[in-house]
Enzyme design. Structure first.
Site, PDB file in Angstrom:
ATOM      1  N   ARG A  96      50.107  -5.981  22.283  1.00 27.99           N
ATOM      2  CA  ARG A  96      49.787  -6.851  23.562  1.00 27.99           C
ATOM      3  C   ARG A  96      50.670  -7.958  23.407  1.00 27.99           C
ATOM      4  O   ARG A  96      50.822  -8.833  22.372  1.00 27.99           O
ATOM      5  CB  ARG A  96      48.394  -6.969  23.601  1.00 27.99           C
ATOM      6  CG  ARG A  96      47.350  -5.808  24.112  1.00 27.99           C
ATOM      7  CD  ARG A  96      47.535  -5.157  25.383  1.00 27.99           C
ATOM      8  NE  ARG A  96      46.793  -3.951  25.353  1.00 27.99           N
ATOM      9  CZ  ARG A  96      47.110  -2.857  25.326  1.00 27.99           C
ATOM     10  NH1 ARG A  96      48.434  -2.545  24.691  1.00 27.99           N
ATOM     11  NH2 ARG A  96      46.328  -1.748  25.310  1.00 27.99           N
TER      12      ARG A  96
ATOM     13  N   ALA B 171      39.791  -9.385  42.696  1.00 30.67           N
ATOM     14  CA  ALA B 171      40.459  -7.994  42.515  1.00 30.67           C
ATOM     15  C   ALA B 171      39.162  -7.339  41.811  1.00 30.67           C
ATOM     16  O   ALA B 171      38.239  -7.899  41.182  1.00 30.67           O
ATOM     17  CB  ALA B 171      41.545  -7.940  41.691  1.00 30.67           C
TER      18      ALA B 171
ATOM     19  N   PHE C 255      37.572 -15.582  36.134  1.00 30.13           N
ATOM     20  CA  PHE C 255      38.457 -16.291  34.970  1.00 30.13           C
ATOM     21  C   PHE C 255      39.585 -17.269  35.299  1.00 30.13           C
ATOM     22  O   PHE C 255      39.516 -18.515  35.511  1.00 30.13           O
ATOM     23  CB  PHE C 255      38.667 -15.420  33.957  1.00 30.13           C
ATOM     24  CG  PHE C 255      39.471 -16.073  32.927  1.00 30.13           C
ATOM     25  CD1 PHE C 255      39.166 -17.333  32.225  1.00 30.13           C
ATOM     26  CD2 PHE C 255      40.416 -15.020  32.202  1.00 30.13           C
ATOM     27  CE1 PHE C 255      40.089 -17.731  31.211  1.00 30.13           C
ATOM     28  CE2 PHE C 255      41.391 -15.509  31.100  1.00 30.13           C
ATOM     29  CZ  PHE C 255      41.029 -16.817  30.741  1.00 30.13           C
ATOM     30  N   ILE C 256      40.627 -16.614  36.000  1.00 29.11           N
ATOM     31  CA  ILE C 256      41.889 -17.090  36.266  1.00 29.11           C
ATOM     32  C   ILE C 256      41.512 -18.051  37.429  1.00 29.11           C
ATOM     33  O   ILE C 256      42.000 -19.038  37.606  1.00 29.11           O
ATOM     34  CB  ILE C 256      42.945 -16.171  36.456  1.00 29.11           C
ATOM     35  CG1 ILE C 256      43.240 -15.386  35.208  1.00 29.11           C
ATOM     36  CG2 ILE C 256      44.405 -16.805  37.029  1.00 29.11           C
ATOM     37  CD1 ILE C 256      44.398 -14.166  35.295  1.00 29.11           C
TER      38      ILE C 256
ATOM     39  N   TYR D 112      43.576   1.316  38.581  1.00 28.89           N
ATOM     40  CA  TYR D 112      43.683  -0.001  38.574  1.00 28.89           C
ATOM     41  C   TYR D 112      45.055  -0.587  38.795  1.00 28.89           C
ATOM     42  O   TYR D 112      45.449  -1.185  39.448  1.00 28.89           O
ATOM     43  CB  TYR D 112      43.126  -0.714  37.658  1.00 28.89           C
ATOM     44  CG  TYR D 112      43.203  -2.344  37.065  1.00 28.89           C
ATOM     45  CD1 TYR D 112      42.665  -3.297  38.029  1.00 28.89           C
ATOM     46  CD2 TYR D 112      44.315  -2.789  36.372  1.00 28.89           C
ATOM     47  CE1 TYR D 112      43.096  -4.453  38.041  1.00 28.89           C
ATOM     48  CE2 TYR D 112      44.751  -4.081  36.042  1.00 28.89           C
ATOM     49  CZ  TYR D 112      43.868  -4.797  37.164  1.00 28.89           C
ATOM     50  OH  TYR D 112      44.076  -6.251  37.026  1.00 28.89           O
TER      51      TYR D 112
ATOM     52  N   ILE E 279      35.588  -4.048  16.397  1.00 30.31           N
ATOM     53  CA  ILE E 279      35.811  -2.664  16.630  1.00 30.31           C
ATOM     54  C   ILE E 279      37.133  -2.559  17.309  1.00 30.31           C
ATOM     55  O   ILE E 279      37.635  -3.164  18.423  1.00 30.31           O
ATOM     56  CB  ILE E 279      34.739  -2.150  17.526  1.00 30.31           C
ATOM     57  CG1 ILE E 279      33.519  -2.344  17.081  1.00 30.31           C
ATOM     58  CG2 ILE E 279      35.005  -0.724  17.805  1.00 30.31           C
ATOM     59  CD1 ILE E 279      32.325  -1.777  17.795  1.00 30.31           C
ATOM     60  N   ILE E 280      38.124  -1.391  16.929  1.00 32.65           N
ATOM     61  CA  ILE E 280      39.446  -1.189  17.365  1.00 32.65           C
ATOM     62  C   ILE E 280      39.569   0.046  18.105  1.00 32.65           C
ATOM     63  O   ILE E 280      38.965   0.919  17.130  1.00 32.65           O
ATOM     64  CB  ILE E 280      40.486  -1.450  16.044  1.00 32.65           C
ATOM     65  CG1 ILE E 280      40.431  -3.045  15.629  1.00 32.65           C
ATOM     66  CG2 ILE E 280      41.904  -1.174  16.712  1.00 32.65           C
ATOM     67  CD1 ILE E 280      41.553  -3.006  14.416  1.00 32.65           C
TER      68      ILE E 280
END
Length: 328
Positions: free
Chosen positions: A218, A88, A11-12, A154, A209-210
């Site tokens: 965040r 990563a 992505f990045i 991580y 969905i939480i």
């Protein structure tokens, strides 16, 4: 300039490679195409990089390989002026299941690159770190002096990697910078992220969905802001040897984020709550004063503005992107 982007099909890294190639640089992408999520998204990232090179005076080369391959890494670094290390093993929750892989890729792979960069004397090494290095907040927003006590393998692996980078910069007089990203999102983002999941579910009539009670907060950072910070480091050397937060201008509760996406797309839906994962951070919020001082960084997107742009992009690319999100 000749730029090596590791993880450049992700992505990045994909957005960085596209930007650099579009700006006329010669870009080499190293990526092992790990199937952490649907590989077709990574293929779109590669296609975007090639298209950007074709439309400019730049060039783009894709090399399928792994940062754990020290010989390959050494060969690629030998032809580079700058290294942007985005590769990563991602994912906070999966790291709990297989922590040693995160050490092998995120720490061992980074050391391979640092050794090669030191020996070749490149212009600068820029690596992607993470807000996960902070762990449980003692205060917010996090500044770079906040204690680093990660609560997941991580986060621990990213902290070790950035500390090696900064130590190499100090001990070997080696230009290295670690950028601590705060939950990056935008076009072609990983499909297992909260924003992409919320948008996909709402567009298909499924409730968001939480995990937990939704009061977690965040600091979401739009991809264009991440790119600007990285591009600045092609010229700016004031940040060498440091770790720097790259975040947004505000933060948001997960419940509020889900509600806002739901209200835009399917206001009739009710939110669904499930058990929270222990490795998930309770709160994140970046202080970007150091980035502003050293890099002239200023986030140009609030979370609500960025989410609105992502929803527009999602609609335009739904035909190919949505099946990959929903099948991940």
């Amino acid at each position: 300039m000749r730029i090596l982007v590791t993880g450049g099909a992700g992505f990045i890294g994909g957005h960085l490679a596209e930007r650099f190639a579009g700006d006329g640089h010669d870009v080499v992408v190293l990526d092992n195409r790990d199937p952490f999520y649907d590989l077709d998204i990574k293929s779109h990232n590669v296609e975007a990089g090639r298209a950007a090179a074709d439309a400019s005076d730049g060039s783009y080369e894709f090399v399928e390989g792994d940062v754990r391959d020290a010989e390959l890494v050494t060969d690629l670094v030998a032809d580079a002026d700058y290294v942007y290390h985005q590769a990563a093993q991602a994912g906070v929750r999966p790291s709990v299941e297989n922590p040693r892989k995160y050490d092998e890729v995120n720490v061992g792979g980074t050391l391979n690159l640092l050794d090669a960069c030191r020996d070749e004397g490149i212009e600068r090494f820029v690596m992607a770190s993470s807000s996960s290095v902070y762990g449980v907040p003692q205060y917010l927003p996090y500044d770079e002096e906040h204690p680093t006590t990660p609560v997941s393998p991580y986060g621990a692996s990213k902290l070790a990697a950035e500390r090696y980078a900064c130590a190499y910069s100090e001990v070997y007089d080696f230009p290295a910078v670690a950028l601590r990203y705060f939950t990056v999102y935008g076009p072609r983002m990983r499909p297992n992220m909260a924003i992409s999941n919320f948008v996909s579910r709402c567009m298909n009539g499924d409730p968001p969905i939480i995990y937990g009670d939704g009061t977690q907060t965040r600091d979401f950072t739009y991809i264009d802001d991440i790119l600007e910070a990285n591009v600045t480091l092609l010229e700016e050397d004031a940040a060498d040897g440091q770790a720097i937060n790259i975040g947004s201008t505000d933060n948001i509760e997960i419940k509020t984020l889900a509600e806002e996406i739901r209200d835009q797309l399917a206001p009739e839906l009710e939110l669904v709550y499930e058990e929270r994962h222990d490795a998930d951070a309770e709160h994140t919020h970046a202080s970007t004063e150091r980035a502003s001082e050293l890099l002239g960084y200023e986030a140009s997107h609030t979370i609500r503005e960025g989410v609105s742009k992502f929803i527009d992009w999602y609609r335009e690319n739904r035909e190919w992107y949505e099946p990959l999100v929903r099948n991940s």
